[in-house]
Design an enzyme around this catalytic site. Structure first.
Site, mmCIF file in Angstrom:
data_model
loop_
_atom_site.group_PDB
_atom_site.id
_atom_site.type_symbol
_atom_site.label_atom_id
_atom_site.label_comp_id
_atom_site.label_asym_id
_atom_site.label_seq_id
_atom_site.Cartn_x
_atom_site.Cartn_y
_atom_site.Cartn_z
ATOM 1 N N GLU A 38 0.812 -1.224 0.000
ATOM 2 C CA GLU A 38 0.000 0.000 0.000
ATOM 3 C C GLU A 38 0.850 1.281 0.000
ATOM 4 O O GLU A 38 0.396 2.323 -0.477
ATOM 5 C CB GLU A 38 -0.956 0.021 1.198
ATOM 6 N N HIS A 40 3.667 1.708 -1.676
ATOM 7 C CA HIS A 40 3.980 1.945 -3.093
ATOM 8 C C HIS A 40 2.737 2.414 -3.849
ATOM 9 O O HIS A 40 2.812 3.276 -4.715
ATOM 10 C CB HIS A 40 4.500 0.650 -3.736
ATOM 11 N N GLN A 64 22.720 -1.178 -3.491
ATOM 12 C CA GLN A 64 22.318 -0.478 -2.267
ATOM 13 C C GLN A 64 22.199 -1.405 -1.074
ATOM 14 O O GLN A 64 21.799 -0.982 0.004
ATOM 15 C CB GLN A 64 21.043 0.327 -2.496
ATOM 16 N N GLY A 150 8.762 7.918 -0.697
ATOM 17 C CA GLY A 150 8.046 7.840 0.573
ATOM 18 C C GLY A 150 8.793 8.514 1.712
ATOM 19 O O GLY A 150 10.016 8.392 1.839
ATOM 20 N N GLN A 151 8.043 9.187 2.550
ATOM 21 C CA GLN A 151 8.587 9.829 3.753
ATOM 22 C C GLN A 151 9.205 8.801 4.704
ATOM 23 O O GLN A 151 10.063 9.123 5.506
ATOM 24 C CB GLN A 151 7.466 10.610 4.451
ATOM 25 N N ASP A 153 11.364 6.703 4.155
ATOM 26 C CA ASP A 153 12.809 6.729 3.939
ATOM 27 C C ASP A 153 13.244 8.186 3.813
ATOM 28 O O ASP A 153 13.690 8.644 2.757
ATOM 29 C CB ASP A 153 13.162 5.914 2.707
ATOM 30 N N GLN A 156 16.681 9.120 2.544
ATOM 31 C CA GLN A 156 16.799 8.774 1.120
ATOM 32 C C GLN A 156 16.272 9.924 0.252
ATOM 33 O O GLN A 156 16.881 10.281 -0.757
ATOM 34 C CB GLN A 156 16.017 7.490 0.833
#
Ligand code: AMP
Length: 294
Positions: A38, A40, A64, A150-151, A153, A156
């Site tokens: 969800e 993504h 990574q 996304g927050q 990460d 990132q």
């Protein structure tokens, strides 16, 4: 009757460029490593709402992973991922193999400076080099107007934003809020590795962050006390092995002695072999659904 648009799957750089040559603009890119959930899907919906063409990349990026076993055991299920992309109205999925992204002779590493060094950068040496390198390639190949991250990460996003700015890449980096399970655990592809006991214990990350947020809202501005608050809550959970707790400047990620500016509360915790991260912004001026700056 709902009509489900067909999603095109491409696997090579050449196919991707060809498919995008006459794509309707603007293009929105959602980079992922698959095993879609969800979180993504929220990024895909954000992209869908603002883009004429939505591109999702699915690539488990070996560069990574600083631990090889983490890469090999990373969950994969392309058929399920593609079905999800189709439901979300994604136009194009780029699902290359490793050699397509890193052909023989590949020798460049994109290494971002200070913002990539603490927290995840310190805990996972080489991780952000791998992230920045693959995202630079994806940004160049797709040439999207916007890319969605996304927050969850948070560091990132900061690393990618710095990379795009420094390399003069014209893709706008958009941050979307963290999607959670009802008990507060942030969705993550890695959650699948948690044992039932670990899964039951994992919401302690959220509890620790909310405790820090509550203390900060109540006026606590001592960074060390806020870190202690999180640490104490985490250590009450016997299955939680704390890697770090942080109260850092939201722009530079330097640890704060006094929280006199926007801050990022973040933590990394191991449950057995599974490593989870989460964060919360401590800032009176943010908190909107789609945040374009941290
Ligand atoms: P990953 O597939 O884990 O590399 O994640 C791909 C993108 O999805 C990254 O931008 C992540 O930050 C984002 N993402 C992962 N989990 C969540 C979540 N629970 N909520 C929002 N975005 C997420």
């Amino acid at each position: 009757m709902t009509e489900v648009a067909k999603t095109t799957v491409v696997r090579t750089r050449a196919e991707l460029r060809a498919a995008l040559a006459d794509a309707a603009r603007p293009v929105g890119l959602v980079p992922t490593m698959g095993w879609l959930h969800e979180g993504h899907r929220a990024l895909m919906r954000g992209a869908r709402a603002e883009s004429a063409t939505v591109v999702v990349s699915i690539f488990v990026n070996p560069r990574q992973f600083n631990v090889a076993s983490d890469f090999t055991r990373y969950p994969r299920n392309e058929a399920r991922d593609l079905a999800m992309c189709e439901v979300e109205g994604v136009d194009l999925v780029f699902a290359p193999d490793v050699e397509e992204i890193y052909p023989p002779g590949f020798a460049t590493t994109v290494s971002v400076g200070a913002v990539a060094l603490p927290l995840e950068g310190a805990a996972r040496p080489g991780h952000f080099d791998g992230v920045a390198t693959v995202v630079a390639i994806l940004f160049d190949l797709v040439g999207a107007e916007r890319a969605y991250f996304g927050q969850k990460d948070a560091q990132q996003v900061m690393v990618i934003r710095q990379m795009a700015r420094d390399l003069a890449i014209g893709t706008e980096v958009v941050t979307c809020p963290t999607i959670r399970e009802p008990d507060g655990l942030a969705l993550s592809s890695r959650n699948v590795h948690l044992t039932p006991d670990e899964r039951a214990a994992a919401p302690v990350l959220r509890r620790a962050l909310l405790a820090a947020r509550d203390a900060w809202r109540a006026g606590e501005r001592d960074g060390e006390r806020l870190r202690d608050e999180m640490f104490e809550i985490l250590t009450q959970e016997p299955l939680a092995d704390v890697e770090y707790v942080s109260i850092a400047d939201a722009v530079t990620l330097e640890e704060l002695t006094t929280v006199d500016r926007p801050a990022l509360a973040s933590l990394a915790v191991r449950f057995g072999t599974t490593r989870l991260i989460d964060n919360e912004i401590l800032d009176t001026t943010t908190g909107t659904a789609t945040d374009r700056g941290l």
